[in-house]
Design a protein around this motif. Structure first.
Motif, PDB file in Angstrom:
ATOM      1  N   THR A  98      -0.627   4.274  11.741  1.00  0.00           N
ATOM      2  CA  THR A  98      -0.588   3.469  10.509  1.00  0.00           C
ATOM      3  C   THR A  98       0.394   2.318  10.656  1.00  0.00           C
ATOM      4  O   THR A  98       1.552   2.544  11.013  1.00  0.00           O
ATOM      5  CB  THR A  98      -0.128   4.366   9.337  1.00  0.00           C
ATOM      6  N   LYS A 123       0.846  -1.211   0.000  1.00  0.00           N
ATOM      7  CA  LYS A 123       0.000   0.000   0.000  1.00  0.00           C
ATOM      8  C   LYS A 123       0.875   1.252   0.000  1.00  0.00           C
ATOM      9  O   LYS A 123       1.855   1.334   0.731  1.00  0.00           O
ATOM     10  CB  LYS A 123      -0.941  -0.006   1.213  1.00  0.00           C
ATOM     11  N   ALA A 127      -1.053   6.779   3.061  1.00  0.00           N
ATOM     12  CA  ALA A 127      -1.366   6.729   4.494  1.00  0.00           C
ATOM     13  C   ALA A 127      -1.753   8.131   4.983  1.00  0.00           C
ATOM     14  O   ALA A 127      -1.179   9.115   4.499  1.00  0.00           O
ATOM     15  CB  ALA A 127      -0.155   6.223   5.274  1.00  0.00           C
ATOM     16  N   PRO A 128      -2.687   8.221   5.953  1.00  0.00           N
ATOM     17  CA  PRO A 128      -3.533   7.137   6.436  1.00  0.00           C
ATOM     18  C   PRO A 128      -4.417   6.605   5.303  1.00  0.00           C
ATOM     19  O   PRO A 128      -4.637   7.296   4.310  1.00  0.00           O
ATOM     20  CB  PRO A 128      -4.397   7.801   7.521  1.00  0.00           C
ATOM     21  N   SER A 129      -4.914   5.396   5.483  1.00  0.00           N
ATOM     22  CA  SER A 129      -5.758   4.792   4.448  1.00  0.00           C
ATOM     23  C   SER A 129      -7.004   5.649   4.208  1.00  0.00           C
ATOM     24  O   SER A 129      -7.416   6.448   5.073  1.00  0.00           O
ATOM     25  CB  SER A 129      -6.199   3.399   4.897  1.00  0.00           C
ATOM     26  N   ARG A 175       1.960  -1.149   8.461  1.00  0.00           N
ATOM     27  CA  ARG A 175       2.055  -1.771   7.129  1.00  0.00           C
ATOM     28  C   ARG A 175       2.826  -3.077   7.250  1.00  0.00           C
ATOM     29  O   ARG A 175       3.886  -3.109   7.888  1.00  0.00           O
ATOM     30  CB  ARG A 175       2.817  -0.856   6.152  1.00  0.00           C
TER      31      ARG A 175
END
Ligand SMILES: NC(=O)C1=CN([C@@H]2O[C@H](COP(=O)(O)OP(=O)(O)OC[C@H]3O[C@@H](n4cnc5c(N)ncnc54)[C@H](OP(=O)(O)O)[C@@H]3O)[C@@H](O)[C@H]2O)C=CC1
Ligand SMILES: O=C(O)C1=N[C@H](C(=O)O)C[C@H](O)C1
Length: 272
Positions: free
Chosen positions: A211, A164, A167-169, A213
Motif C-alpha cells: 500500500t 484515504k 488499506a488495502p483499498s 499513500r
C-alpha cells in the motif's frame, strides 16, 4: 421499465465522490439528483447541492434527514464510511429502494448487515465501480488460473491520495479475491497484508499486498505475477473520479428493475 428519470439520493454529498456523483447525475438524462444528504451538524446542511458540486444552484438543499429522502426516492448512491453505510443500508431496506454501495473498508460484520438489508433492498456493492477495474479483475482471475502457485507469485500494489483512510483499498481486495478465485483458494487464508522486519522467505501460494499513500493520486492498481526470469503486470490507472460515478449511476439504473438481493458490478456489467 419506467420512462421517468430515476430519483437518486446522494449521501455524503459534500465529499470527493459525493460532489462527483452530483455532477455526473446532473449530466445524465435518465437520472436526477432528487436529494443530497450530509450528517447532522455538517456545515453543508441547507446549502444547495449543485453549488457544492460547482454546478450552480439546482434547487436541492442538502438535508440531514436521510429516511425522509429515501422514502420518496428510488435509489441511493453511497460513498461514505462503513458506519454510515450500515445505517443507510437499514434505511434503504425500510424504503425498499436501490442502494449502491461504493464505501470501502467494511468489516465482515458490516458485510453481514448489508447482506441482511439486501433481503428488502436491491443492493449493488463493489470496491470499484469502474468498467476498467472490473475487467482487470476478470483478467486477473484468468491469469492466476493459468499461472500456478508453484512457479508464480502474486502481489497486488496500490497507491491512493493522502486522505484515504482504509488499506488495502477495496479495489486491491477485489483484485486479490479475483486472483484467489482463479487459484481456487480463500483470500482470507492466503493473504499477506503487511511485511516488516525479518519476514523469512515468501510463503508459496500466498497473495501479497503493498500500500502506498500520497498526494492527490485518484487510484493506481497493479497485479504482478512474478515467475523465474519474467513478470506479468496487469494494471489500471484512474485519472478522473467520474469513472466511479458513472459506474454507480449505471448500477442504480440496472438495479431499478431487479428483485431485492446483493449484486456486484460484475452482474451490472455482464462480466460474471
Ligand atoms: N467503490 C468505488 O468505486 C469507490 C469507492 N470510494 C470509497 O468511497 C468512500 C468515500 O470516499 P471519498 O468521497 O473520497 O471520501 P470523503 O471523505 O471525501 O467523503 C465522504 C463523505 O461522507 C460523509 N459522511 C460520513 N458519514 C456520514 C453520515 N453518517 N451521514 C452523511 N454523510 C456522511 C462525510 O462527511 P464528514 O466529512 O462530515 O465525515 C463526507 O462528506 C471511501 O470509502 C472510498 O474508499 C471512493 C471512490 C470510488
Ligand atoms: O478512496 C478512494 O479514493 C478510492 N477508493 C476505492 C478503493 O478503496 O479501492 C476505489 C478507488 O480506487 C478510489
Amino acid at each position: 421499465m419506467s420512462g421517468n428519470p430515476m430519483k437518486l439520493v446522494v449521501v455524503g454529498a459534500a465529499g470527493r465522490m459525493g460532489q462527483t456523483l452530483i455532477r455526473t447525475i446532473h449530466a445524465i438524462d435518465g437520472a436526477e439528483v432528487f436529494a443530497a444528504v450530509e450528517r447532522e451538524g455538517s456545515p453543508f446542511v441547507g446549502r444547495d447541492a449543485g453549488e457544492l458540486a460547482g454546478l450552480g444552484p439546482i434547487g436541492v438543499p442538502v438535508t440531514d434527514k436521510p429516511l425522509e429522502a429515501f422514502v420518496a426516492a428510488e435509489g441511493v448512491l453511497d460513498f461514505t464510511a462503513p458506519a454510515a453505510t450500515i445505517e443507510f443500508a437499514g434505511l434503504a431496506a425500510q424504503a425498499r429502494i436501490v442502494h449502491v454501495v461504493g464505501t470501502t473498508g467494511c468489516s465482515a460484520a458490516d458485510d453481514e448487515k448489508i447482506k441482511a438489508a439486501a433481503r428488502h433492498a436491491r443492493v449493488v456493492k463493489s470496491g470499484n465501480m469502474s468498467l476498467g477495474v472490473n475487467l482487470l479483475g476478470v483478467l486477473t482471475e484468468t491469469a492466476a488460473r493459468a499461472l500456478g502457485p508453484d512457479d508464480w507469485d502474486i502481489e497486488v500494489l496500490e497507491m491512493h491520495h493522502k486522505h484515504k483512510v482504509d488499506a488495502p483499498s477495496g479495489t486491491a481486495l477485489l483484485l486479490g479475491n479475483a486472483a484467489a478465485k482463479g487459484r481456487g483458494i480463500s483470500l482470507a487464508e492466503n493473504s499477506v497484508r503487511v511485511r516488516d522486519g525479518h519476514t523469512g522467505p515468501r510463503p508459496m501460494g500466498t497473495i501479497g499486498f503493498a500500500t502506498l499513500r500520497g498526494g492527490s493520486v485518484i487510484g493506481e492498481h497493479s497485479v504482478l505475477l512474478a515467475g523465474e526470469g519474467e513478470t506479468v503486470t496487469l494494471s489500471h490507472s484512474a485519472t478522473d473520479r467520474s469513472i466511479f460515478a458513472r459506474g454507480a449511476v449505471k448500477a442504480a439504473l440496472w438495479a431499478r428493475e431487479k428483485k431485492p438481493g446483493l449484486y456486484s458490478m460484475l452482474d451490472v456489467l455482464g462480466l460474471n
